[in-house]
Scaffold this active site. Sequence first.
Site, PDB file in Angstrom:
ATOM      1  CE  LYS A   1      -6.060   1.756  -0.435  1.00  9.15           C
ATOM      2  NZ  LYS A   1      -6.588   1.709   0.888  1.00  9.15           N
TER       3      LYS A   1
ATOM      4  CE  LYS B   1      -3.576   7.862   6.812  1.00 10.67           C
ATOM      5  NZ  LYS B   1      -4.720   6.929   6.654  1.00 10.67           N
TER       6      LYS B   1
ATOM      7  NE  ARG C   1      -5.796   9.575   3.362  1.00 15.09           N
ATOM      8  CZ  ARG C   1      -4.503   9.817   3.170  1.00 15.09           C
ATOM      9  NH1 ARG C   1      -4.070  11.059   3.091  1.00 15.09           N
ATOM     10  NH2 ARG C   1      -3.653   8.814   3.074  1.00 15.09           N
TER      11      ARG C   1
ATOM     12  CE1 TYR D   1     -14.919   2.986  -2.722  1.00 15.91           C
ATOM     13  CE2 TYR D   1     -12.941   3.369  -4.033  1.00 15.91           C
ATOM     14  CZ  TYR D   1     -13.552   3.203  -2.809  1.00 15.91           C
ATOM     15  OH  TYR D   1     -12.801   3.254  -1.656  1.00 15.91           O
TER      16      TYR D   1
ATOM     17  CB  SER E   1     -11.491   7.161  -3.285  1.00 16.33           C
ATOM     18  OG  SER E   1     -10.288   7.643  -2.711  1.00 16.33           O
TER      19      SER E   1
ATOM     20  CD  GLU F   1       5.939  -3.577   4.046  1.00 15.25           C
ATOM     21  OE1 GLU F   1       5.169  -4.404   4.547  1.00 15.25           O
ATOM     22  OE2 GLU F   1       6.389  -2.589   4.656  1.00 15.25           O
TER      23      GLU F   1
ATOM     24  CE  LYS G   1      -3.589   2.381   2.555  1.00 13.87           C
ATOM     25  NZ  LYS G   1      -4.567   2.296   3.633  1.00 13.87           N
TER      26      LYS G   1
HETATM   27  C1  PBG Z   1      -6.976   3.548   5.564  1.00 19.02           C
HETATM   28  C2  PBG Z   1      -7.497   3.278   4.216  1.00 19.02           C
HETATM   29  C3  PBG Z   1      -7.420   4.184   3.158  1.00 19.02           C
HETATM   30  C4  PBG Z   1      -8.060   3.596   2.083  1.00 19.02           C
HETATM   31  C5  PBG Z   1      -8.515   2.341   2.486  1.00 19.02           C
HETATM   32  N1  PBG Z   1      -8.146   2.150   3.813  1.00 19.02           N
HETATM   33  C6  PBG Z   1      -6.884   5.553   3.096  1.00 19.02           C
HETATM   34  C7  PBG Z   1      -5.597   5.873   3.701  1.00 19.02           C
HETATM   35  O1  PBG Z   1      -4.703   5.036   3.853  1.00 19.02           O
HETATM   36  O2  PBG Z   1      -5.458   7.044   4.059  1.00 19.02           O
HETATM   37  C8  PBG Z   1      -8.210   4.265   0.756  1.00 19.02           C
HETATM   38  C9  PBG Z   1      -9.162   3.698  -0.195  1.00 19.02           C
HETATM   39  C10 PBG Z   1      -9.516   4.600  -1.300  1.00 19.02           C
HETATM   40  O3  PBG Z   1      -8.926   5.686  -1.506  1.00 19.02           O
HETATM   41  O4  PBG Z   1     -10.422   4.211  -2.036  1.00 19.02           O
HETATM   42  N2  PBG Z   1      -6.664   2.517   6.383  1.00 19.02           N
END
Ligand code: PBG
Length: 322
Positions: free
Chosen positions: A246, A215, A203, A311, A272, A231, A193
Amino acid sequence: MKRHRILRKNTAIRALVEETRLHASDFIVPLFIIEGKDRTEPITSMPGYFRMTLDKTLKELSAIHTEGLRSVLLFVMVPEQKKDNLGTEAINPHGLMQTSIYAIKDSFPDLLVFSDVALDPYSSFGHDGIVEREKILNDETISVLAEMSVSHAEAGVDFVAPSDMMDGRISAIRKSLEATRHKEVGILSYSAKFASGFYGPFRDALDSAPGFGDKKTYQLNPANIKEAIKETLTDVEEGADIVMVKPALPYLDVIRAVKERVHVPVAAYQVSGEYAMIKAASAQGWLDHDTAVVETLTSIRRAGADCIATYFARDAVRILGL
Ligand code: PBG
């Protein structure tokens, strides 16, 4: 001369030699659940996507189920007053996540339910872990994540989906599931990720943006593919049943590299921001929506993803008549 175009002459031949196909069973549908009753809220940065109360979600699931979709990934929105640094609400056996898992499995026993495991929606700092002096504590966080996973298992979840990127979380979660005799519960690990700019709309949807900093001390540097593989291999070793990359489209090379190195199913998350880009451009008339949706999903599968959290799942089923 080689006559390559023979295989592209008409629809029938193109379909006959098509290398990559999408199926309704490839998709995992993310759902945003809110407290209360009988409410559906639009998400400004995700046109056509909604936050819903559990009763509304169950109604929506009847339609989703009828369309042939069988996997859902649950996220909950937590009101500000229930957030704290330890993410206490995350392990509330009567919390919104636990209640939702139970209700969904009760109404749709053959639906596969995946639950997000991370502290950010529950954290007053909007971070995925416990914070101390602006640092994210690893080991303290993974014990909460393990407890959270057990509480989801108790509610009947099929897979927990840790999205936090702490070290050692997969083995901590696996151990706790075994110790509490939830042996049949699986782990879909967000293994690779990235610290991405494409999570913005999510968010907004959950009101989970980090309150300070970013992050980057836990999510991966977008420049690093070797680190992503490292990882992922660790997560497989620690017991992940499915691994995930992701975001998806900007990381197709990572999907391919991971696919070639592991013997577990590989998932990808079309996030998203990827959704928002296609929605925004097609609303302007700058892209053809349906073509872009199918093309991106096909590319993600072609790169090596066995399944895709997206989505666009319902759009894809509609467009392709799946
Ligand atoms: C956080 C989490 C995130 C998403 C899924 N789980 C956002 C982040 O790490 O800030 C993002 C999913 C998306 O953008 O569709 N644990």
